[in-house]
Design a protein around this motif. Structure first.
Motif, short mmCIF file in Angstrom:
data_model
loop_
_atom_site.label_atom_id
_atom_site.label_comp_id
_atom_site.label_asym_id
_atom_site.label_seq_id
_atom_site.Cartn_x
_atom_site.Cartn_y
_atom_site.Cartn_z
N PHE A 1 -8.84 28.97 -8.30
CA PHE A 1 -8.14 27.69 -8.46
C PHE A 1 -8.65 27.00 -9.71
CE2 PHE A 1 -7.33 23.21 -7.68
CZ PHE A 1 -6.06 23.23 -7.14
N ARG A 2 -7.75 26.60 -10.59
CA ARG A 2 -8.11 25.91 -11.83
C ARG A 2 -7.30 24.62 -11.94
NH1 ARG A 2 -12.02 28.08 -11.52
NH2 ARG A 2 -12.80 29.87 -12.64
N LEU A 3 -7.93 23.57 -12.43
CA LEU A 3 -7.25 22.29 -12.62
C LEU A 3 -6.62 22.20 -14.01
CD1 LEU A 3 -9.75 19.76 -11.02
CD2 LEU A 3 -7.44 20.28 -10.24
N LYS A 4 -5.44 21.54 -14.05
CA LYS A 4 -4.80 21.21 -15.32
C LYS A 4 -5.47 19.95 -15.84
CE LYS A 4 -0.14 22.68 -14.05
NZ LYS A 4 1.22 22.21 -13.83
N PRO A 5 -5.49 19.74 -17.12
CA PRO A 5 -5.08 20.70 -18.14
C PRO A 5 -6.12 21.81 -18.29
CG PRO A 5 -5.96 18.73 -19.18
CD PRO A 5 -5.96 18.48 -17.68
N PRO B 1 -6.80 26.69 -23.57
CA PRO B 1 -6.55 28.12 -23.78
C PRO B 1 -7.79 29.01 -23.59
CG PRO B 1 -5.37 26.85 -25.43
CD PRO B 1 -6.21 25.88 -24.65
N ASP B 2 -8.95 28.57 -24.10
CA ASP B 2 -10.14 29.42 -23.95
C ASP B 2 -10.57 29.51 -22.49
OD1 ASP B 2 -10.80 26.70 -24.21
OD2 ASP B 2 -12.82 27.13 -24.93
N HIS B 3 -10.36 28.44 -21.71
CA HIS B 3 -10.68 28.48 -20.28
C HIS B 3 -9.70 29.37 -19.52
CE1 HIS B 3 -12.92 24.46 -20.82
NE2 HIS B 3 -13.76 25.47 -20.89
N LEU B 4 -8.43 29.31 -19.92
CA LEU B 4 -7.41 30.19 -19.33
C LEU B 4 -7.81 31.65 -19.54
CD1 LEU B 4 -4.62 30.80 -18.04
CD2 LEU B 4 -3.67 30.63 -20.37
N LEU B 5 -8.13 31.99 -20.78
CA LEU B 5 -8.47 33.38 -21.10
C LEU B 5 -9.76 33.82 -20.43
CD1 LEU B 5 -7.42 33.40 -24.85
CD2 LEU B 5 -6.19 34.40 -22.91
N ALA B 6 -10.75 32.94 -20.33
CA ALA B 6 -12.00 33.28 -19.64
C ALA B 6 -11.75 33.52 -18.15
CB ALA B 6 -13.03 32.18 -19.84
N SER B 7 -10.90 32.71 -17.54
CA SER B 7 -10.57 32.87 -16.13
C SER B 7 -9.82 34.18 -15.90
CB SER B 7 -9.71 31.70 -15.63
OG SER B 7 -10.45 30.51 -15.68
#
Length: 122
Positions: free
Chosen positions: A101-105, A108-114
């Motif tokens: 589960f990830r919070l917005k916003p 991009p680097d957090h998206l790719l790391a996840s």
């Protein structure tokens, strides 16, 4: 080996933005706007290739993310799933569903790391 990521978000702009980020990072990203159609595709003819990861929004018309994941888990119990939501309280709805589960916003680097953490090591 190409990694295929399925993005589900009823907001076409957010879906397209995440799709572009993932594609620039070398992933094959498919964007979908309707979770019900995605489930029908999983249960019917499927997708042209293997889906390695699903990233879904939480709030969508017709079916929210937790309902989508519950139905997806019936046929794909081990498929990696990431849920992105602006509602911190929504995380409780995914208890026992084996999602990240990830919070917005979500930068991009957090998206790719996840994404990298969710994918099996090649």
């Amino acid at each position: 080996m190409t990694v295929t990521i399925l993005l589900i978000d009823d907001n076409a702009v957010q879906a397209a933005t995440r799709q572009a980020i993932l594609r620039r990072a070398g992933y094959f990203a498919i964007a979908a706007l309707n979770p019900k159609q995605v489930l029908e595709q999983f249960q019917g003819t499927g997708f042209a290739g293997t889906i390695d990861l699903v990233i879904t929004d939480h709030i969508m018309p017709g079916m929210n993310g937790s309902e989508f994941v519950r139905q997806l888990r019936r046929t794909h119990p081990t498929l990696p799933v990431m849920v992105i939501s602006g509602l911190e309280d929504a995380e409780a709805e995914y208890e026992g569903l084996d999602v990240q589960f990830r919070l917005k916003p979500l930068a991009p680097d957090h998206l790719l790391a996840s994404v990298a953490r969710l994918l099996p090591a090649a």
